[in-house]
Enzyme design. Structure first.
Site, PDB file in Angstrom:
ATOM      1  N   ASP A 339       0.840  -1.201   0.000  1.00 56.91           N
ATOM      2  CA  ASP A 339       0.000   0.000   0.000  1.00 56.91           C
ATOM      3  C   ASP A 339       0.875   1.250   0.000  1.00 56.91           C
ATOM      4  O   ASP A 339       0.621   2.210  -0.740  1.00 56.91           O
ATOM      5  CB  ASP A 339      -0.908  -0.019   1.226  1.00 56.91           C
ATOM      6  N   GLU A 411      -1.539  -5.459  -3.873  1.00 54.01           N
ATOM      7  CA  GLU A 411      -0.628  -4.693  -3.014  1.00 54.01           C
ATOM      8  C   GLU A 411       0.529  -5.574  -2.532  1.00 54.01           C
ATOM      9  O   GLU A 411       1.690  -5.147  -2.518  1.00 54.01           O
ATOM     10  CB  GLU A 411      -1.392  -4.127  -1.818  1.00 54.01           C
TER      11      GLU A 411
END
Length: 518
Positions: A339, A411
């Site tokens: 992220d 991610e």
């Protein structure tokens, strides 16, 4: 009862994929596969609706093939593919070529009919059937309605069948290419309706099968509505001898194949659920090998030095809970890092390519790109879902195509690339993947603020403002998803997002759509 050979409006059937699901439910069919000719568009239409039906579903396709050398006289070979990924690049490329060929074939058929004095046009066909995937069955049906022929069968026997005045040869690939493409897409290749092939000698089928098996064939359609009892018994014994999976289906086309019913064909077949379970067991065994990560690396554009990082990125916590001997840890720590990596790389790209954008606008643009739906779509683009290792429950519930699972896995994979190759390589890879999306958001004059727009409208029309309430927070602390309920006058809308602000924007967007449709 199951049916693994069904056609929809995405190729040459008369019922839409959704109508087929409804009919399967109403007829008590336990499992189906929609196997449109050279197309998976119909399946893509209904992926979001499958969980609402008490019918087990398997991806399917029927591919038209040229026979191997020395078997040119047997006719067109059809290969069925089952259980493959809808997002496999090579499969989609092959089917796109078939779609283009079909679009070019139809005008040639119409031209031949016109030259023979029949007044018929593609515009009439599209207007009548509402489909951009028209084929010979649609043309035949319109010919019957316009009185050029007395029956659907006559249209083929007189005009559209092979060797007839309006016949145009169709797109085909080699059997070897079709089988390999299905296998590479994670699916099972099966020979369709062998009883329709014109072999000179019975023994020739066995030789033919041996060739296809050498290419990777894994099954044969034994139960088929146009196979007689003798053929069915012979094919079943042959499949057993060759250690091939047995499948079956009606070849249902709706009204375009009169007398053939979904599930039962001409009331002469009843394919047992055990055959479907055998297919799913084979697919599970193939997926558990986890041995085609080279395909994912090619889609991603990065070959790992330390592939253990990729293995960890693909390990969902549901899989770890059930298979601790295969995974040391799940991918949640990598999600956390990924992220941050994505946020930094996308921010860096936006700063470079949007030098005149202000901080607030850049933040909104980044949120437009780095969010759950956007990352899930990027995961689909690289066909990530088929490689994510899930527990049984998540697999059964369609977890491989859930936005939350896909975005989290994406991610984690970005973090794995970062740890394997460093920031510069990762940023270059992210730029390659996101460039089209970046170009799109930068080409807009501004980022639309749904929340502000709704508030202005609410004050003007209702003399009040929307009320936003957090309904629940889902996921681990480092990767929460927020659900927001918006209330405004008679409107009640829900929104989801990785932050409360993003969820409020989503709820406002959904509320605006409700107001527009009111």
């Amino acid at each position: 009862m199951i049916d693994l050979h069904v056609h929809s409006t995405a190729s040459d059937g008369s019922l839409s994929p959704l109508e087929i699901l409804e009919l399967a439910r109403d007829r008590g069919i336990k499992a189906i596969a929609i196997t449109d000719h050279d197309s998976i568009d119909g399946i893509k239409e209904i992926t979001d609706q499958l969980q609402a039906f008490p019918v087990e579903f398997m991806t399917g396709v029927e591919i038209s093939c040229t026979p191997p050398r020395d078997f040119e006289t047997i006719g067109s070979v059809h290969l069925l593919g089952y259980g493959f990924s809808l997002y496999d690049r090579n499969l989609n490329l092959m089917l796109s070529a078939a779609k283009l060929s079909r679009e070019q074939r139809n005008p040639k058929i119409i031209s031949k009919l016109n030259q023979a004095g029949l007044d018929i046009s593609l515009a009439e066909i599209f207007a009548r059937f509402g489909t951009g995937q028209a084929g010979r069955p649609h043309i035949a049906e319109l010919m019957k309605e316009k009185g050029f022929v007395s029956s659907f069968k006559e249209a083929f026997d007189t005009w559209l069948g092979k060797g007839k005045p309006a016949y145009v040869d169709k797109f085909k690939v080699s059997c070897k290419k079709a089988i390999q493409t299905i296998l590479d897409a994670g699916g099972i290749p099966v020979l369709a309706h062998p009883g329709l092939l014109a072999f000179n000698r019975t023994r020739d089928l066995e030789v033919f099968l041996d060739i296809l098996i050498s290419y990777g064939l894994q099954g044969m359609e034994v139960f088929y509505t146009d196979h007689d009892t003798h053929q069915t018994e012979y094919f079943a014994n042959l499949a057993r001898k060759k250690k091939l999976l047995v499948t079956g289906g009606s070849d249902f086309h709706g009204s375009f194949n009169a007398g053939v019913k979904l599930g039962s064909g001409k009331d002469n077949i009843q394919v047992q659920y055990a055959l479907f379970k055998a297919l799913t067991s084979r697919l599970d065994a193939m997926h558990s090998l986890h041995d085609r990560l080279d395909i994912l690396e090619a889609n991603l554009g990065h070959q790992f030095i330390d592939r253990s990082l990729l293995h960890t990125a693909l390990c969902h916590r549901s899989f770890l809970n059930e298979n601790q001997r295969f995974c040391d840890t799940d991918n949640e720590r990598l999600e956390f890092l990924g992220d941050a990596v994505l946020g930094l790389c996308i921010g860096h790209i936006l700063m470079k390519q949007g030098p005149s954008r202000k901080e607030g606008e850049l933040s909104k643009l980044r949120a437009t790109l780095v969010n759950e739906p956007g990352l899930a779509d990027m995961a689909r683009f690289i066909d990530l879902g088929r490689f994510v290792r899930l527990g049984k429950g998540e697999t059964i519930s369609g977890g491989r195509d859930k936005n939350s699972i896909l975005s989290d896995a994406f991610e984690a994979v970005m973090a794995a690339v970062f740890l394997d190759a460093g920031f510069d390589t990762t940023c270059d890879l992210i730029q390659d993947l996101f460039q089209k999306a970046v170009d799109t958001v930068l080409s807009c004059d501004h980022t639309f603020d749904y929340k502000s727009s709704l508030q202005e409208y609410a004050q003007e029309i209702f003399a009040t403002t929307p009320v936003y309430t957090v309904i629940q927070e889902m996921g681990p602390d480092h990767d929460k998803t927020f659900e927001i309920c918006l209330e405004l006058a008679h409107i009640n809308a829900r929104g989801f997002g990785k932050t409360k602000k993003a969820a409020e924007q989503d709820a406002a967007k959904n509320a605006i759509n409700l107001l527009k449709n009111a």
